[in-house]
Design a protein around this motif. Structure first.
Motif, PDB file in Angstrom:
ATOM      1  N   VAL A  51      -5.493  14.720   5.207  1.00 28.43           N
ATOM      2  CA  VAL A  51      -5.867  13.370   5.617  1.00 28.43           C
ATOM      3  C   VAL A  51      -5.254  12.389   4.630  1.00 28.43           C
ATOM      4  N   MET A  52      -4.510  11.427   5.165  1.00 23.89           N
ATOM      5  CA  MET A  52      -3.827  10.462   4.316  1.00 23.89           C
ATOM      6  C   MET A  52      -4.635   9.172   4.283  1.00 23.89           C
ATOM      7  N   PHE A  53      -4.953   8.699   3.081  1.00 25.70           N
ATOM      8  CA  PHE A  53      -5.605   7.391   2.934  1.00 25.70           C
ATOM      9  C   PHE A  53      -4.508   6.373   2.686  1.00 25.70           C
ATOM     10  N   VAL A  54      -4.336   5.414   3.607  1.00 26.65           N
ATOM     11  CA  VAL A  54      -3.352   4.365   3.363  1.00 26.65           C
ATOM     12  C   VAL A  54      -3.998   2.999   3.498  1.00 26.65           C
ATOM     13  N   GLY A  55      -3.331   2.035   2.947  1.00 28.91           N
ATOM     14  CA  GLY A  55      -3.842   0.671   3.027  1.00 28.91           C
ATOM     15  C   GLY A  55      -3.197  -0.144   1.937  1.00 28.91           C
ATOM     16  N   PRO A  56      -3.347  -1.480   2.017  1.00 27.47           N
ATOM     17  CA  PRO A  56      -2.753  -2.334   0.990  1.00 27.47           C
ATOM     18  C   PRO A  56      -3.413  -2.073  -0.358  1.00 27.47           C
ATOM     19  N   SER A  57      -2.749  -2.476  -1.448  1.00 26.19           N
ATOM     20  CA  SER A  57      -3.335  -2.187  -2.749  1.00 26.19           C
ATOM     21  C   SER A  57      -4.636  -2.963  -2.899  1.00 26.19           C
ATOM     22  N   GLY A  58      -5.592  -2.342  -3.565  1.00 27.80           N
ATOM     23  CA  GLY A  58      -6.894  -2.971  -3.738  1.00 27.80           C
ATOM     24  C   GLY A  58      -7.808  -2.781  -2.544  1.00 27.80           C
TER      25      GLY A  58
END
Lengths: 419, 214
Positions: A51-58
């Protein structure tokens, strides 16, 4: 991975060694801040999946990851691994059973490769013999020759090699869960792609539960069985398979995040395994040069791929460079660029840019040579994929992004006027 | 002077041994104290300026004055000598240990914790070995300095070569005054160089090949 489970390796398919992780209404507020970094996150990570956790920093993705091994403690809510509350055990004890791989490998510079990998087994009280065997086994698994690398110090390794050792260290005590924090962020694109391929083939064998944080959507699409896209406060924007995330973004945030070039993004979904490989003549180290030349000429080839005893490609030579009695292994540690069948078409095109031949050797299980992916084979696959997509979905995939952009462009001013 | 040395050969050798012994033991004690303090300082960031203040101000206190202050408290003999030498020896080590421990990559420490090492194991197996070259540099400075401070300690009837120097100073103009002072000074210099060479060797043996500079 969804493709590979239906491939011939299905007999290993039920050997899932990973376990399920469940986040139940997790809140994390750092001292001195009013906004929670993680705001009521509930999530189930199925056993044996990446499972990949992605998102903008912070956005709280790293915080969420680090709560799994209690490097951060949630303010409220519970996390369970295999049904057991992670606070039931001592934190150090828990961490010895959760692999942890971070950017650049973070190897301890004062310890040899062997000592680095043997750390967790040592903490768990394994005896020396067992640890030593495990170290060699893992070095083999990540494609480093134990005899050559076991006693080296991290500074004597390239970035990619360090990262491999980092992965081996994470796997050392055979933990059911592995956490990765931007594991391949610190290496060049070609090396990164190789490491990703290796991780996929290792995972095919081990079926661990892997939770991986990345900011790179391409990496997420390539590695993930599922992608978790987070917005600020670790709110779930979408949690789905890569195919669904690309084909049906849940909202405009996801759409923006995965990027407008979704048609090109599907390059990340197609694997090299689908390409018609070219059967370039291969010769084994130790074979007679005359034989090799004869076989190549009769096949109409001007170059041959050299394989070692394990049938791994080690070199790609023009016939005129083949000299002497028998075929020799390349003397220097020249890195022949190869890609695995799990590599994406994107990776294949990248690799070709730096290849000296018209194509790149492809490897299958145990890095065995299976053929050469040529530039024309890859491009024709892309063309036919695009045609297929246009035919089946009535121009949807090829046209949708453009339409969406137009809509944005016209909708945006209207919105501002309205408000 | 040759005559002077051969006449007192045994006495000089014995005092040299005492001198080195005092320095080695005090520096060893100082190292332990300094590293423990540095560990405290690096765990509580607010203590850092305090440590820096103490180590710079501490070095400005004249050793003779400190000895004078110590006398009423611990009396005369070996103990004030050990206390004073240890005090001075710990200052450069403290400063370097703080710098060394702070220089350890935070990612490595977190990585160690993430692998299931407890605080003590992380210190012993990761932080200390990585900070060691810097601490060792402080140890060498401290040892050199302590050789001189130990000579002053003779003022409080401490052991070592210092008493020769004081004898020389009190008998100025006398027959052997210069000999006393000179022989002790030269002996201290030679011993200091020897100790430094030993520390160099110790450094090579105790610093991992993976982080050695040369």
């Amino acid at each position: 991975m969804t493709q590979s489970t239906s491939s011939p390796s299905t007999e290993r398919g039920d050997a899932v060694s990973g376990v399920e992780i469940v986040f139940d209404d997790i809140v994390k507020t750092y001292a001195g801040t009013s906004q929670p970094a993680v705001d009521h996150l509930s999530l189930t990570i199925p056993a044996g999946e990446i499972v990949m956790f992605v998102g903008p920093s912070g956005c709280g993705k790293t915080t969420s990851l680090k709560m799994i091994n209690r490097l951060h403690e949630p303010t409220s809510g519970t996390i369970t691994i295999d049904g057991e509350d992670i606070r039931a055990k001592n934190a150090d004890e828990l961490r010895r059973h959760v692999g942890y791989v971070i950017q650049g490998g973070s190897l301890f510079p004062h310890m040899t490769v062997k000592q680095n990998i043997g750390l967790v087994p040592g903490l768990l009280g394994w005896d020396k013999q067992r640890t030593a065997e495990r170290v060699d086994e893992l070095l083999d698994l990540v494609g480093l020759k134990p005899d050559r690398y076991r006693d080296r110090f991290p500074r004597e390794l390239s970035g990619g090699q360090q990262q491999r050792v980092g992965v081996a260290r994470g796997l050392a005590a055979d933990p059911p869960v592995i956490l990765m924090d931007e594991p391949f962020g610190a290496v060049d694109p070609i090396t990164r792609q190789r490491l990703q391929d290796e991780l996929l083939s290792i995972q095919e064998e081990l079926r661990k539960t892997i939770v991986c944080v990345t900011h790179d959507i391409d990496e997420a699409v390539k590695l993930g069985d599922r992608i978790l896209i987070l917005t600020e406060g670790a709110k779930i924007a979408q949690y789905d398979t890569p195919e669904n995330v690309l084909a049906a973004p849940a909202n405009t945030f996801v759409e923006d995040f995965v990027g407008a070039g979704s048609a090109l993004k599907s390059l990340s979904l197609s694997r090299v395994a689908e390409v018609d490989l070219y059967d370039q003549t291969s010769v084994k180290v130790g074979e007679s040069v005359a034989d090799a030349k004869q076989r190549a000429t009769s096949a109409g080839h001007t170059s041959v791929v050299v394989l070692d005893e394990q049938e791994r490609p080690v070199d790609w030579l023009w016939l005129r460079a083949l000299q002497g009695e028998t075929v020799r292994e390349p003397a220097d540690e020249r890195d022949l660029i190869t890609i695995s069948q799990q590599a994406t078409l994107n990776d294949a095109l990248d690799s070709m840019l730096v290849s000296t031949h018209d194509g790149v050797p492809v490897t299958g299980a145990q890095d065995r040579y299976v053929g050469v992916a040529t530039f024309s084979a890859v491009t024709s696959l892309i063309t036919s994929k695009n045609q297929q997509a246009q035919e089946t979905s009535g121009d949807a995939i090829a046209q949708a992004p453009d339409d969406a952009d137009l809509e944005h462009a016209t909708a945006a001013p209207a919105d501002t006027e309205g408000s | 002077m040759w005559q002077f040395v051969t006449d007192r050969w045994l006495d000089i050798a014995y005092r040299s041994y005492q001198h080195v012994s005092l320095v080695v033991q005090s520096v060893a004690l100082a190292t332990v104290i300094a590293i423990a303090l540095a560990l405290l300082v690096t765990s509580y960031r607010r203590l850092e300026p305090v440590a820096n203040f103490v180590s710079s101000v501490g070095l400005t206190i004249p050793s003779l004055a400190l000895l004078g202050i110590m006398l009423p408290v611990v009396g005369i003999g070996t103990i004030p000598a050990v206390v004073v030498v240890t005090f001075y020896a710990s200052l450069p080590i403290l400063r370097n240990a703080v710098v060394g421990l702070q220089g350890v990559d935070r990612n490595l420490v977190e990585s160690a914790r993430g692998m299931g090492m407890n605080g003590w194991t992380t210190f012993r197996r990761v932080r200390l070995p990585l900070a060691w070259p810097v601490i060792l540099a402080g140890l060498r400075v401290s040892t050199q300095m302590s050789m001189g401070v130990a000579a002053i300690a003779a003022y409080a009837l401490g052991p070592g070569l210092g008493s020769y120097i004081f004898t020389g100073l009190t008998q100025i103009g006398g027959v052997n005054a210069v000999n006393y002072a000179l022989v002790a000074t030269i002996a201290i210099i030679i011993l200091a160089l020897l100790l430094d060479a030993l520390l160099l060797v110790l450094g090579r043996v105790t610093t991992s090949e993976g982080i050695r500079v040369s």
